[in-house]
Structure formats: C-alpha cells, structure tokens
Write a protein that holds these residues in place. Structure first.
Motif, PDB file in Angstrom:
ATOM      1  N   THR A  86      -2.375  -6.760 -13.780  1.00 52.73           N
ATOM      2  CA  THR A  86      -0.989  -6.699 -13.296  1.00 52.73           C
ATOM      3  C   THR A  86      -0.796  -7.644 -12.117  1.00 52.73           C
ATOM      4  O   THR A  86       0.198  -8.369 -12.041  1.00 52.73           O
ATOM      5  CB  THR A  86      -0.637  -5.261 -12.862  1.00 52.73           C
ATOM      6  OG1 THR A  86      -1.137  -4.375 -13.848  1.00 52.73           O
ATOM      7  CG2 THR A  86       0.842  -5.080 -12.705  1.00 52.73           C
ATOM      8  N   ALA A  87      -1.766  -7.637 -11.197  1.00 53.41           N
ATOM      9  CA  ALA A  87      -1.632  -8.478 -10.012  1.00 53.41           C
ATOM     10  C   ALA A  87      -1.573  -9.956 -10.404  1.00 53.41           C
ATOM     11  O   ALA A  87      -0.728 -10.706  -9.895  1.00 53.41           O
ATOM     12  CB  ALA A  87      -2.801  -8.233  -9.063  1.00 53.41           C
TER      13      ALA A  87
ATOM     14  N   MET B 276       0.822  -1.204   0.000  1.00 55.57           N
ATOM     15  CA  MET B 276       0.000   0.000   0.000  1.00 55.57           C
ATOM     16  C   MET B 276       0.858   1.257   0.000  1.00 55.57           C
ATOM     17  O   MET B 276       0.532   2.241  -0.650  1.00 55.57           O
ATOM     18  CB  MET B 276      -0.895   0.001   1.233  1.00 55.57           C
ATOM     19  CG  MET B 276      -2.332  -0.215   0.886  1.00 55.57           C
ATOM     20  SD  MET B 276      -3.263  -0.455   2.372  1.00 55.57           S
ATOM     21  CE  MET B 276      -3.504   1.206   2.860  1.00 55.57           C
ATOM     22  N   VAL B 277       1.968   1.178   0.741  1.00 56.06           N
ATOM     23  CA  VAL B 277       2.829   2.355   0.876  1.00 56.06           C
ATOM     24  C   VAL B 277       3.585   2.658  -0.427  1.00 56.06           C
ATOM     25  O   VAL B 277       4.056   3.767  -0.638  1.00 56.06           O
ATOM     26  CB  VAL B 277       3.785   2.173   2.075  1.00 56.06           C
ATOM     27  CG1 VAL B 277       4.862   3.235   2.118  1.00 56.06           C
ATOM     28  CG2 VAL B 277       2.989   2.213   3.363  1.00 56.06           C
TER      29      VAL B 277
ATOM     30  N   PRO C 214     -10.241  -9.594   9.133  1.00 55.79           N
ATOM     31  CA  PRO C 214     -11.280 -10.213   8.309  1.00 55.79           C
ATOM     32  C   PRO C 214     -10.704 -11.261   7.358  1.00 55.79           C
ATOM     33  O   PRO C 214     -11.330 -12.301   7.123  1.00 55.79           O
ATOM     34  CB  PRO C 214     -11.854  -9.039   7.514  1.00 55.79           C
ATOM     35  CG  PRO C 214     -11.475  -7.828   8.260  1.00 55.79           C
ATOM     36  CD  PRO C 214     -10.211  -8.143   8.982  1.00 55.79           C
ATOM     37  N   LEU C 215      -9.496 -10.979   6.848  1.00 54.33           N
ATOM     38  CA  LEU C 215      -8.885 -11.923   5.915  1.00 54.33           C
ATOM     39  C   LEU C 215      -8.507 -13.227   6.609  1.00 54.33           C
ATOM     40  O   LEU C 215      -8.619 -14.308   6.032  1.00 54.33           O
ATOM     41  CB  LEU C 215      -7.642 -11.296   5.298  1.00 54.33           C
ATOM     42  CG  LEU C 215      -7.959 -10.369   4.135  1.00 54.33           C
ATOM     43  CD1 LEU C 215      -6.773  -9.507   3.807  1.00 54.33           C
ATOM     44  CD2 LEU C 215      -8.382 -11.187   2.931  1.00 54.33           C
TER      45      LEU C 215
ATOM     46  N   ILE D 137      -2.790 -14.013   0.650  1.00 57.06           N
ATOM     47  CA  ILE D 137      -4.012 -13.566  -0.010  1.00 57.06           C
ATOM     48  C   ILE D 137      -4.267 -12.084   0.252  1.00 57.06           C
ATOM     49  O   ILE D 137      -4.712 -11.352  -0.632  1.00 57.06           O
ATOM     50  CB  ILE D 137      -5.194 -14.453   0.445  1.00 57.06           C
ATOM     51  CG1 ILE D 137      -6.113 -14.707  -0.739  1.00 57.06           C
ATOM     52  CG2 ILE D 137      -5.951 -13.876   1.594  1.00 57.06           C
ATOM     53  CD1 ILE D 137      -7.084 -15.810  -0.505  1.00 57.06           C
ATOM     54  N   ALA D 138      -3.933 -11.635   1.464  1.00 56.88           N
ATOM     55  CA  ALA D 138      -4.155 -10.220   1.794  1.00 56.88           C
ATOM     56  C   ALA D 138      -3.320  -9.342   0.881  1.00 56.88           C
ATOM     57  O   ALA D 138      -3.794  -8.358   0.319  1.00 56.88           O
ATOM     58  CB  ALA D 138      -3.781  -9.965   3.249  1.00 56.88           C
ATOM     59  N   GLN D 139      -2.045  -9.744   0.722  1.00 55.44           N
ATOM     60  CA  GLN D 139      -1.164  -8.950  -0.127  1.00 55.44           C
ATOM     61  C   GLN D 139      -1.651  -8.960  -1.565  1.00 55.44           C
ATOM     62  O   GLN D 139      -1.623  -7.952  -2.251  1.00 55.44           O
ATOM     63  CB  GLN D 139       0.261  -9.491  -0.040  1.00 55.44           C
ATOM     64  CG  GLN D 139       1.260  -8.593  -0.733  1.00 55.44           C
ATOM     65  CD  GLN D 139       2.664  -9.138  -0.665  1.00 55.44           C
ATOM     66  OE1 GLN D 139       2.908 -10.163  -0.027  1.00 55.44           O
ATOM     67  NE2 GLN D 139       3.588  -8.479  -1.309  1.00 55.44           N
ATOM     68  N   PHE D 140      -2.131 -10.135  -1.989  1.00 53.05           N
ATOM     69  CA  PHE D 140      -2.617 -10.228  -3.359  1.00 53.05           C
ATOM     70  C   PHE D 140      -3.799  -9.288  -3.575  1.00 53.05           C
ATOM     71  O   PHE D 140      -3.895  -8.615  -4.598  1.00 53.05           O
ATOM     72  CB  PHE D 140      -3.006 -11.672  -3.690  1.00 53.05           C
ATOM     73  CG  PHE D 140      -3.394 -11.845  -5.118  1.00 53.05           C
ATOM     74  CD1 PHE D 140      -2.430 -11.923  -6.107  1.00 53.05           C
ATOM     75  CD2 PHE D 140      -4.737 -11.869  -5.487  1.00 53.05           C
ATOM     76  CE1 PHE D 140      -2.782 -12.045  -7.434  1.00 53.05           C
ATOM     77  CE2 PHE D 140      -5.102 -11.989  -6.812  1.00 53.05           C
ATOM     78  CZ  PHE D 140      -4.127 -12.083  -7.788  1.00 53.05           C
ATOM     79  N   LEU D 141      -4.702  -9.247  -2.601  1.00 52.40           N
ATOM     80  CA  LEU D 141      -5.866  -8.374  -2.741  1.00 52.40           C
ATOM     81  C   LEU D 141      -5.454  -6.901  -2.812  1.00 52.40           C
ATOM     82  O   LEU D 141      -6.003  -6.128  -3.598  1.00 52.40           O
ATOM     83  CB  LEU D 141      -6.839  -8.588  -1.575  1.00 52.40           C
ATOM     84  CG  LEU D 141      -7.550  -9.942  -1.591  1.00 52.40           C
ATOM     85  CD1 LEU D 141      -8.425 -10.111  -0.361  1.00 52.40           C
ATOM     86  CD2 LEU D 141      -8.377 -10.106  -2.862  1.00 52.40           C
ATOM     87  N   ILE D 142      -4.454  -6.542  -2.003  1.00 53.86           N
ATOM     88  CA  ILE D 142      -3.977  -5.147  -2.054  1.00 53.86           C
ATOM     89  C   ILE D 142      -3.283  -4.871  -3.386  1.00 53.86           C
ATOM     90  O   ILE D 142      -3.435  -3.809  -3.979  1.00 53.86           O
ATOM     91  CB  ILE D 142      -3.020  -4.858  -0.876  1.00 53.86           C
ATOM     92  CG1 ILE D 142      -3.759  -4.951   0.462  1.00 53.86           C
ATOM     93  CG2 ILE D 142      -2.385  -3.487  -1.025  1.00 53.86           C
ATOM     94  CD1 ILE D 142      -4.768  -3.864   0.712  1.00 53.86           C
TER      95      ILE D 142
END
Lengths: 663, 218
Positions: A634-635, A433-434, A536-537, A620-625
């Motif tokens: 791109t993801a 995110m950063v 939540p994830l 999965i969290a990183q993938f969603l971000i």
C-alpha cells in the motif's frame, strides 16, 4: 493468547510477581481524567508502547506509595467490558492478561448513572475495583450532590470523590491503593428469569477462569467471539453443550438481548443511586456551555475556527515559532556560533577529509542533520504541539470534528479524521501514526493518502509560504491547487477504495480552560516521540546524501530526474531540491528558497515548483511510517500515486499558466 | 359492510380514476375487472355505485367506501415494505392480498404502529383515517426518529431500531436506552444530543436509528 488463561497463573504471578510490584490498572470512559490521575500517581517514570500485536498505545509507570512500588497501567478509553473498538479490546485484554491487583475505575461525577453501569460490570466480573468519582468540582458547580460514603457502602468497594484537575482526592486514592484489601464481592442481581439463564450457563463452565462465571456467561450470550474461542479451548469436549445452551438462551431472547442487559443494569444502577445522587430541578448553564454552543453552530463555529487558526497557527506557530525562534536558534545560535566552532574542532581532530565531510560538511550529520532537527524543526514543531495540545485539552477537537463531519463524509472520512489532519500540519509522520485511531481500515487508508499528498507539514508550510510571499497571486494559485486536489482525490478515493462506511459519533466533553500541567505533559510526550523517531532519520538522510555525494551517485540521480523537471518547466537546478524533498519535505523547500534568492526562478516557476513539492512524495520518515502502518504494498502504491499526481499537476499547472499568462 | 375482494378492487380503481385523476366517472373497460363480474351487481345492490353506458359513478356512500379501501391498500403496502421488507413486484402482489385483512380495527392498529403515514411507498397519498385526525389534533406525534425532532426539543427514547449490534452497543453506551430523556441540542451539521449531563455528536445515519417519543410542552 492467554486472554483468560488459568486462574492459578494469575495467583502465581501475584505472589511471585516478577518485580515484586503490585499492579494497578486504570480504566474508564474517555475524558474522565484517567490520564491526569495516571500522571499524578506516577510522576515522571513513564513508558509508552504499543500493546503487543496491536497498534494501540498503552502507558505504564511506577507509583511509590508508602515506600511500596506499584506498577500503574493506563488503558485506552472503554465504555463497557464488551469491546467494540480495538482500543476497548486492548483495555479488556489488559484487565484479563495483566492480572491486576487493583482496578481503578475512574468515572465522571456528572454522569454517575451512565458510568456506574460499567462499575457494575467490573464488580460482577470479580475484579478488585476501587471507584474514583472524578470531576466532583464541576458536578458541585452544577448543583449535583453525591453521597460518596453511601455509594461505597452500596457497591461494597472503596469509593473516592476526586477532582483531579485540582488534585483533590489524590491522598485518599493513594491511601486506598496501598491499603487495598479485596473484600467479599457484592452480587447485583438481574431479574429472576435472567439470573436463572445466566446461572444455568455459568454452572456448565468447568474451567478455572479469571473472570467470574457470571460475567463469562453474559459475554457468551452477547456473542463475544474472543471469549467463546477461549471457552472452547478451556472446556474441550464440554464446549459443545455450552454452545448449544447459549444459542438456545440467545434465541429465546433474540428480540432484545443486548437491550435487556443494558436496561436491567440501568435498573440496578438506579437502585444504587437512589439516595446517593441528587440533582437540581433545572440544569444550570455555565460559560463553558455557551462557548460550546458557539463552537458547534456553523454560524458562529466557523468564524471561531478561523480566529483559532489565525492566532494559533499563523501568529503563534508561523510568526513566532517559525520566525522569531528559528531566527534566534538557527541563524544566531547554531549557524553563528555553534557550527563554526564544531567545524573547526572536527577539522582539527579528524584528519580525513571524507569523515570531516560526513560530520560537518555540506550534508554533514551535525551541520545539516542536527542543525535542521534542532534549529528549524524543533521550534516550529514545539510551538505547533503546544498549540495542538492546548486545543486538545480544551475539548475543542470533538466540536471541530462534528462541524466538518458532513464535508469529510464526502471524501470518505468521518469528522473524527480532522484530528490527524490538523496534526498533519504539524508533522505528517506523526499524523500518519495517529490515523490508527480511525475506526475503519478504509478510513485509515484514505487519511494516510491525503496526508501524504495534500497536507504540508509545518516546516514545509513555513518555507513555502515565505517562497510565495513575493506574489499574492501565486499564493492563491498554490492554495487553490492543493485544496482542490485534496478534495478531488478524497472524493474519488471514497468511491474507489472498498470497505465499511464510516460512522461518526463522539462524546463532547465540556469546554474548559486548558490545564497547564496537562498541556505541558502532552507537548513533552509528543516532542519526546518526535525526537526519538525523527532524529535518527535526519542523521540517516545526512549519511545517504553524503554517500551520494562521495560516490557521485547524486549527480546521476540529478541527470535521471532532469527530463521530468524540464517537462514541468523548471530549470535543472531545481532537481536537487526535489531529491532533497524526498528526505525531508522541508529540505526541498529550503533548496527552492536558495534558488529563488539566486534569482533562478520566476514567479510562475516558483508557483509550479511549490505546488509540485507540496504534493510530492512524503518525506522518508513519513514513508517509513506509512509502510509500518499500512504495509509495504500500500505504501509503495501510494508513493507512486502521489508522485504521478504531483508531477502531473505540476505539468498541467505550468501549461495553464504559460497559456493564460495569469502570473 | 362485507364486500367481496373484487368489489373492493373496483372501488379502488374508481376512487383513483375519480378522486385522484379528477374524472366524473370511471370507464368500466379500464377498471381491470370484467364487466360481467358479479361484483358490479353487488356494489349496485348495496347502493354504493351506479352504472350507466359503460361508466361507473360513485354514490356518496360508495365514495367513502372507496376511500377506506384505498387507504387499506396503501397501508398494506407500507406495512409490507417498511416492516416486513417485502419489496418490488412481490410486495405489490402481496399487498393486494393483504389489504383485505385490514378491517374491523386492524387498519387502525396498523396505522398507529406505522405512525400514521401520509404516503404509500409509491409516493401516493394515503387518505387520512379517524385515527390520523385524532393523532394530529392531540399534537402527539407519536414515535419519531431523532432526526425528526426540532433542535431544543425534549424526547423520551422509545427504542433503537437497528440490526447492527455495534451501533446498538455504541448508542447504549452513550446512555441511549428506552425511557431515558433525550434533549436535541442541534441537528446541523451533525446531530448533538444530551442525555443526563453528557453531550454526544452523531451523524444522521446513527441518529435515525434512535426513536423517540416527543414530549409535548405545556
């Protein structure tokens, strides 16, 4: 759209102001203490959200002064009204869209001359400005003298001298806000010829604008496209003539328009500070200067970096956070006391086994999801964020950035990217995110990719290090592989991915002792975010795993994955660990940990598995971000690329280790 | 002395053959100007050169004249490529025409403006003129990019040279404005400079856009 809109709207909004609150907007350069002032004014009532349509975060809060409520908005750092970065653009939009009743310009007393140029712009734009000259304590220590009342008189606005770190000046600022009463705006004049040009353009503007016509004319001359579009919209048929006139004026000054404006503002500022500001003959050197010098020279800077990493990351986050605290919280408190109790309670209350399984089973929401989140991740991440916030507040990061800039350029990044990269060792998701703070899209893509591939997060790192602690050789093979891939992939990405070349520039704020209150606020805000996004994830992953288990889909997945796992020389039991790994990087590592305990893996297999898992798809969290920040296409491409590299490296590493018999 | 263009070409060719390649003479057949050209007679009449058996020799006065001509030629090349951005064959061709204008003090002006360059764009030496010697003696290095300053040296900002208005704005918002004093803290691994009481780090791509006048220490 309403960047400038009609003035009436603004006034209407003021008098009927939807929640009856007057609005206070804080603006200023980065590192001048805006956020500290914001925190002091608002206390705990704070919300952080993306500014609509952008990825820039804006913090809002409420201040209560003499029983009146004020809405306070903290803007991203900006250097001038003419925006360059997305953050500056957002800053300006807030100034214009939000109809501030009061604009507080916070500046650094040590750089009075440079920063007053923006104060002049704000006043010139017709905004209701209060000037806070912050960091007075440091300025005094350097022997600088600033006559605050005289400065106020010359500028024609309220001016307050402050030292936010010591809470000096807070009362005056609060009083000044509650008693604010906009006066006649003082005019600052450029030279005759320039004023004439500006006036000529300003007189052609017929619309009713929130900014003064003079400011608009200046922005038009500087080719500010956003402003130009809005003027076109407002002026309709008259725009063409305005545009022509602007072009003509700009052409006359084509040699040095931007420079002229800056130079003339400097002259105005010089005139203002003439009797206001005094400095000693020689610059005084402080301990902070010395520390700063040590940290930026490679000879002393690199050892200093290693010391910081050893004590901060290894001792504090690794040994204390991931060791001592996790032991206490996860093993003793949760596994030892809480889980048996909740399991029993749930099993007694809920009669259906399938639901019992969902809540307190092997992959249960509470027994696994919450236990992981609270027992393992929380202590590691909390200690990491504490460490990170301390470094941030001390002013060390810009120095680290300039130290690595040359190396980072080789992999297509600027030194600035070191901040998300270091943060990635805490949580890759947050770091992804950063990456939006990076300037070019290209840089963001490369940073996202490298975070997904080669930066293990703290939870994963902790577990992998303990996996590899059995054999020193395996640690070096693992570290070597990951570092090599980080550099190689970055190197090629820099050549393949198109886009603007990155530039590096950063202000170096003075080094200082981290302020406890700042560090705690920053850590708290990050932790809060982390929990809102991650918990939540975790629960979602638990549910998925539970679904997989009851539908036997899980076993099917294991079967599909088996050939891949076999190809890299691992037993089929590790497949489960890899599937876990996709949900959370650390789940996977935890799985391997179990297998090693059972004696199912030898040193070579552990090493191969650790390398593959470190590189393997982000959780999965990183993938969603990644999807949110970079788009689905791109993801997905990155996910695929990372998986191929991960298993490819595992395959070759295994072959290499088998043939050479190093381990 | 007013020489024809061809005469100047001959002097240049001779200077390269004799001074740079270390010959005693220049063979006329290699000079590239037909041996029947009246320019030869012009040079001989002015007592600059001497012709013997198809070879051209310098007199002392001719040698100096050759030096000045080659200097003007190479300054012209620098001017065209660095300032006017005319490169390649086109640049070479234009330089040949341009050099003949750099006389009567114009060459000194150009040399000052280019800050006394020592080599031409092809890497060959530009013979020093009086203005270069003087500049060197006074220790005043003129206007340099920030990258040429030594760490711990002071300078006064002369100008920002870039077409990119974003870089321009960024630098200006850091206080990089003509007339401001700048102190270079460090130049490796990144450039750190101080203006007033703020420090900034920039990379070399940005640093070489800032031109400073070195402040000579007493």
């Amino acid at each position: 759209m309403t960047l400038l809109g009609k003035k009436q709207k603004c006034h209407a909004a003021q008098s009927v102001s939807f929640n009856g609150k007057r609005k206070v907007v804080l603006v200023g350069n980065p590192n001048v203490g805006k956020s500290v002032l914001f925190n002091v004014l608002t206390g705990a009532y704070v919300t952080v959200s993306n500014y609509p349509g952008t990825s820039v975060e804006v913090t809002r809060g409420v201040a209560i002064i003499e029983e009146e409520q004020f809405e306070v908005i903290d803007t991203p750092g900006m250097y001038s009204l003419m925006p360059i970065t997305e953050e500056e653009r957002v800053g300006r939009e807030i100034l214009l869209n939000e109809c501030p009743d009061i604009v507080i310009h916070v500046i650094d007393a040590r750089n009075l001359e440079r920063m007053l140029a923006m104060t002049i712009q704000l006043i010139e734009a017709g905004l209701p400005v209060i000037l806070v000259v912050n960091i007075m304590d440091e300025a005094e220590r350097l022997g600088l003298g600033i006559n605050i009342p005289l400065l106020g008189e010359k500028l024609g606005i309220p001016v307050i001298g402050a030292a936010m770190a010591k809470k000096r000046g807070v009362e005056e600022i609060r009083k000044s806000i509650s008693g604010f009463n906009p006066k006649e705006i003082r005019q600052f004049n450029y030279n005759k010829k320039f004023e004439d040009d500006i006036t000529e353009i300003a007189l052609m503007l017929k619309g009713d604008y929130r900014l003064s016509r003079k400011a608009i004319a200046l922005l038009l001359m500087q080719k500010d496209n956003e402003i130009a579009e809005l003027i076109e919209e407002q002026e309709g048929a008259g725009y063409q003539a305005i545009d022509e006139l602007v072009r003509e004026k700009v052409f006359e000054r084509r040699e040095s328009l931007h420079m002229d404006i800056s130079m003339q503002r400097r002259e105005i500022v010089k005139g203002i500070i003439k009797d206001v500001f005094s400095a000693p003959e020689r610059r005084r050197f402080t301990l902070s200067d010395k520390l700063s010098n040590w940290s930026v020279s490679p000879l002393t800077g690199i050892p200093l970096l290693l010391i910081v990493l050893y004590f901060g990351l290894y001792q504090f986050v690794g040994v204390f956070g991931a060791g001592t605290v996790v032991d206490l919280l996860e093993k003793k408190l949760i596994e030892g006391m809480f889980n048996p109790w909740i399991t029993e309670t749930v099993n007694n209350v809920v009669p259906w086994e399938i639901i019992q399984e969902l809540i307190v089973g092997e992959y249960g929401i509470i027994t696994m999801g919450v236990r992981y989140a609270v027992g393992i991740i929380l202590p590691i991440v909390a200690t990491f964020f504490l460490f990170f916030s301390m470094l941030e507040d001390s002013g060390y990061f810009p120095r680290l950035a300039l130290l690595v800039d040359r190396v980072f350029k080789k992999i297509g990044l600027s030194g600035r990217a070191v901040i998300p990269m270091v943060l990635g060792f805490g949580c890759d998701t947050m770091a992804t995110m950063v990456t939006r703070t990076l300037e070019t899209v290209r840089e963001r893509i490369i940073a996202t990719l490298l975070l997904a591939l080669a930066i293990p997060c703290s939870a994963q790192l902790g577990l992998i290090l303990s996996l590899l602690s059995k054999s020193q050789g395996s640690f070096f093979v693992w570290a070597g592989c990951v570092l090599m891939l980080f550099l190689t992939v970055g190197f090629f990405a820099a050549r393949v991915i198109p886009g603007d070349k990155t530039m590096f520039y950063m202000e170096l704020p003075p080094m200082r002792m981290p302020q406890l209150s700042n560090v705690l606020t920053k850590t708290y805000t990050r932790m809060q975010w982390y929990f809102m996004e991650i918990l939540p994830l975790f629960i979602f992953a638990s549910v998925l795993l539970w679904l997989g288990k009851i539908t036997h889909f899980f076993e099917k997945m294991v079967e599909w994955f088996n050939p891949v796992i076999n190809a890299i020389g691992l037993p089929k039991e590790t497949t489960v660990a890899f599937i876990f790994g996709f949900f959370r990087r650390d789940y996977g590592a935890a799985g391997l940990f179990d297998l090693q305990e059972k004696g199912l893996l030898d040193v070579r297999q552990i090493t191969v598995a650790a390398v593959t898992l470190t590189l393997f798809v982000p959780c999965i969290a990183q993938f969603l971000i990644m999807k949110k920040e970079r788009g689905l296409k791109t993801a997905l491409m990155m996910g695929l690329f990372v998986s191929v590299i991960a298993f490819g490296s595992g395959y070759f590493l295994n072959k290499l280790l088998v043939t050479t018999g190093i381990l | 002395m007013k020489l024809s263009e061809n005469a100047e070409e001959i002097l240049e060719a001779m200077w390269i053959a004799i001074e740079e390649n270390g010959g005693d003479f220049a063979a006329i057949q290699y000079i590239g100007i037909d041996s029947r050209d009246p320019a030869y007679a012009e040079l001989v009449d002015s007592a600059l050169i001497e012709l013997k058996d198809g070879h051209a020799y310098f007199f002392e006065k001719g040698r100096e004249e050759g030096r000045q001509t080659i200097r003007r030629h190479r300054l012209a090349e620098r001017l065209l490529m660095d300032v006017l951005d005319i490169r390649g064959e086109e640049g070479d061709k234009k330089a040949c025409q341009f050099e003949h204008l750099l006389k009567e003090g114009v060459d000194i002006k150009v040399c000052n403006m280019l800050n006394h360059p020592s080599t031409c764009p092809h890497g060959k030496q530009i013979p020093m003129g009086d203005c270069c010697t003087e500049a060197r003696k006074s220790g005043n290095l003129g206007v340099l990019p920030l990258t040429e300053l030594n760490p711990k040296e002071d300078g006064e900002i002369a100008f920002i040279q870039t077409k990119d208005s974003k870089i321009m704005h960024k630098l200006m918002s850091m206080g990089v404005l003509p007339g401001n004093q700048i102190y270079l803290v460090q130049n490796f691994p990144s450039y750190i400079f101080r203006i007033g009481y703020s420090e900034f780090a920039i990379d070399s791509e940005m640093a070489d856009k800032i031109y400073v006048r070195q402040l000579v220490r007493q």
